[in-house]
Motif scaffolding. Sequence first.
Motif, PDB file in Angstrom:
ATOM      1  N   ASN A  82      22.996 -26.476  22.817  1.00  0.00           N
ATOM      2  CA  ASN A  82      22.847 -25.849  24.213  1.00  0.00           C
ATOM      3  C   ASN A  82      22.967 -24.515  24.208  1.00  0.00           C
ATOM      4  OD1 ASN A  82      25.603 -24.942  23.801  1.00  0.00           O
ATOM      5  ND2 ASN A  82      26.405 -27.128  23.965  1.00  0.00           N
ATOM      6  N   GLY A  83      22.388 -23.745  25.104  1.00  0.00           N
ATOM      7  CA  GLY A  83      22.399 -22.377  25.318  1.00  0.00           C
ATOM      8  C   GLY A  83      22.510 -22.003  26.756  1.00  0.00           C
ATOM      9  N   ASN A  84      23.036 -20.537  26.632  1.00  0.00           N
ATOM     10  CA  ASN A  84      22.751 -19.969  27.997  1.00  0.00           C
ATOM     11  C   ASN A  84      21.927 -18.525  28.067  1.00  0.00           C
ATOM     12  OD1 ASN A  84      24.747 -21.725  29.744  1.00  0.00           O
ATOM     13  ND2 ASN A  84      25.915 -21.296  27.775  1.00  0.00           N
ATOM     14  N   LEU A  85      21.371 -18.265  29.150  1.00  0.00           N
ATOM     15  CA  LEU A  85      20.871 -17.010  29.161  1.00  0.00           C
ATOM     16  C   LEU A  85      21.425 -16.299  30.634  1.00  0.00           C
ATOM     17  CD1 LEU A  85      18.861 -14.647  28.693  1.00  0.00           C
ATOM     18  CD2 LEU A  85      17.105 -15.981  29.942  1.00  0.00           C
ATOM     19  N   ASN A  86      21.961 -15.386  30.522  1.00  0.00           N
ATOM     20  CA  ASN A  86      22.488 -14.672  31.660  1.00  0.00           C
ATOM     21  C   ASN A  86      21.932 -13.270  31.878  1.00  0.00           C
ATOM     22  OD1 ASN A  86      24.830 -16.565  32.088  1.00  0.00           O
ATOM     23  ND2 ASN A  86      25.634 -15.671  30.278  1.00  0.00           N
ATOM     24  N   VAL A  87      21.176 -13.083  33.198  1.00  0.00           N
ATOM     25  CA  VAL A  87      20.754 -11.624  33.589  1.00  0.00           C
ATOM     26  C   VAL A  87      21.422 -11.201  34.578  1.00  0.00           C
ATOM     27  CG1 VAL A  87      18.655 -10.786  34.177  1.00  0.00           C
ATOM     28  CG2 VAL A  87      18.325 -12.612  32.664  1.00  0.00           C
ATOM     29  N   SER A  88      21.794 -10.243  34.727  1.00  0.00           N
ATOM     30  CA  SER A  88      22.641  -9.422  35.880  1.00  0.00           C
ATOM     31  C   SER A  88      21.911  -8.081  36.161  1.00  0.00           C
ATOM     32  CB  SER A  88      24.092  -9.446  35.448  1.00  0.00           C
ATOM     33  OG  SER A  88      24.434 -10.581  35.260  1.00  0.00           O
ATOM     34  N   TYR A  89      22.100  -7.557  37.596  1.00  0.00           N
ATOM     35  CA  TYR A  89      21.858  -6.263  37.941  1.00  0.00           C
ATOM     36  C   TYR A  89      23.402  -5.953  38.241  1.00  0.00           C
ATOM     37  CZ  TYR A  89      20.077  -2.238  40.024  1.00  0.00           C
ATOM     38  OH  TYR A  89      19.783  -0.908  40.443  1.00  0.00           O
ATOM     39  N   LEU A  90      23.767  -4.692  37.536  1.00  0.00           N
ATOM     40  CA  LEU A  90      24.842  -4.181  37.803  1.00  0.00           C
ATOM     41  C   LEU A  90      24.748  -2.631  38.685  1.00  0.00           C
ATOM     42  CD1 LEU A  90      25.653  -4.287  34.139  1.00  0.00           C
ATOM     43  CD2 LEU A  90      26.676  -5.648  35.650  1.00  0.00           C
ATOM     44  N   ASP A  91      25.686  -2.556  39.518  1.00  0.00           N
ATOM     45  CA  ASP A  91      25.332  -1.316  40.364  1.00  0.00           C
ATOM     46  C   ASP A  91      26.690  -0.643  40.821  1.00  0.00           C
ATOM     47  OD1 ASP A  91      24.466   0.580  42.270  1.00  0.00           O
ATOM     48  OD2 ASP A  91      23.954  -0.775  43.810  1.00  0.00           O
ATOM     49  N   PHE A  92      26.937   0.556  40.033  1.00  0.00           N
ATOM     50  CA  PHE A  92      28.301   1.180  40.162  1.00  0.00           C
ATOM     51  C   PHE A  92      28.364   2.447  40.903  1.00  0.00           C
ATOM     52  CE2 PHE A  92      28.492  -1.494  36.101  1.00  0.00           C
ATOM     53  CZ  PHE A  92      29.358  -2.144  36.634  1.00  0.00           C
ATOM     54  N   ASN A  93      29.119   2.853  41.628  1.00  0.00           N
ATOM     55  CA  ASN A  93      29.228   4.072  42.173  1.00  0.00           C
ATOM     56  C   ASN A  93      30.791   4.528  42.497  1.00  0.00           C
ATOM     57  OD1 ASN A  93      30.184   3.683  45.152  1.00  0.00           O
ATOM     58  ND2 ASN A  93      28.269   2.190  44.992  1.00  0.00           N
ATOM     59  N   SER A  94      30.874   5.807  42.560  1.00  0.00           N
ATOM     60  CA  SER A  94      32.083   6.133  42.519  1.00  0.00           C
ATOM     61  C   SER A  94      32.108   7.577  43.529  1.00  0.00           C
ATOM     62  CB  SER A  94      32.939   6.604  41.299  1.00  0.00           C
ATOM     63  OG  SER A  94      34.311   7.220  41.585  1.00  0.00           O
ATOM     64  N   ASP A  95      32.488   7.447  44.811  1.00  0.00           N
ATOM     65  CA  ASP A  95      32.632   8.395  45.644  1.00  0.00           C
ATOM     66  C   ASP A  95      33.345   9.467  45.167  1.00  0.00           C
ATOM     67  OD1 ASP A  95      30.648   7.313  47.253  1.00  0.00           O
ATOM     68  OD2 ASP A  95      32.119   6.728  48.543  1.00  0.00           O
ATOM     69  N   ALA A  96      34.798   9.144  44.582  1.00  0.00           N
ATOM     70  CA  ALA A  96      35.649   9.972  44.254  1.00  0.00           C
ATOM     71  C   ALA A  96      35.049  10.802  43.011  1.00  0.00           C
ATOM     72  CB  ALA A  96      36.933   9.419  43.863  1.00  0.00           C
TER      73      ALA A  96
END
Length: 156
Positions: free
Chosen positions: A58-72
């Motif tokens: 068995n196997g898994n493939l994970n694809v993600s889009y990461l969007d980070f921001n910090s106003d501070a």
Amino acid sequence: MGGRNKLRPGSKVGAYNVVSKANFESTPFSSVDEVLNGRVAGLNFSSSGSLAKNWSINGNLNVSYLDFNSDALQIVNAGWAADINLNTTIKLPSNYSLQVFGQYDGRKITLQGYESDQYFYSLAVKKEIPKTKFNITLAFVNPFSSYIPQRIVLNS
């Protein structure tokens, strides 16, 4: 020395300050929500099957889009990340089984930079004792590697 460290009020602990009880009421604070806002969206693809009567994979493939921001901190960082893992198990006579697992995590962004790709793998032997519903497993994690390199890059 005794191996104990005593923290003084006002000492830094990671990204936090230790505040004395006397100054607690007048001390400004920030929550993580005020420092970091982030969104993650992704897909997971999974599959499993048998290669033979006593051999599964068995196997898994994970694809993600990461969007980070910090106003501070006035930082914005976004990008794609992916990881994949595979697992195979062979059932042997007398309630024994062999298992091989591997995972590869691609480079992924963080708020202030990125973490490099990394991998790990394991080999295991398992003995099932059906009468007692007890299992004994002997596992070796990264047995052929003296270390697994990983780099964390922080941009300032």
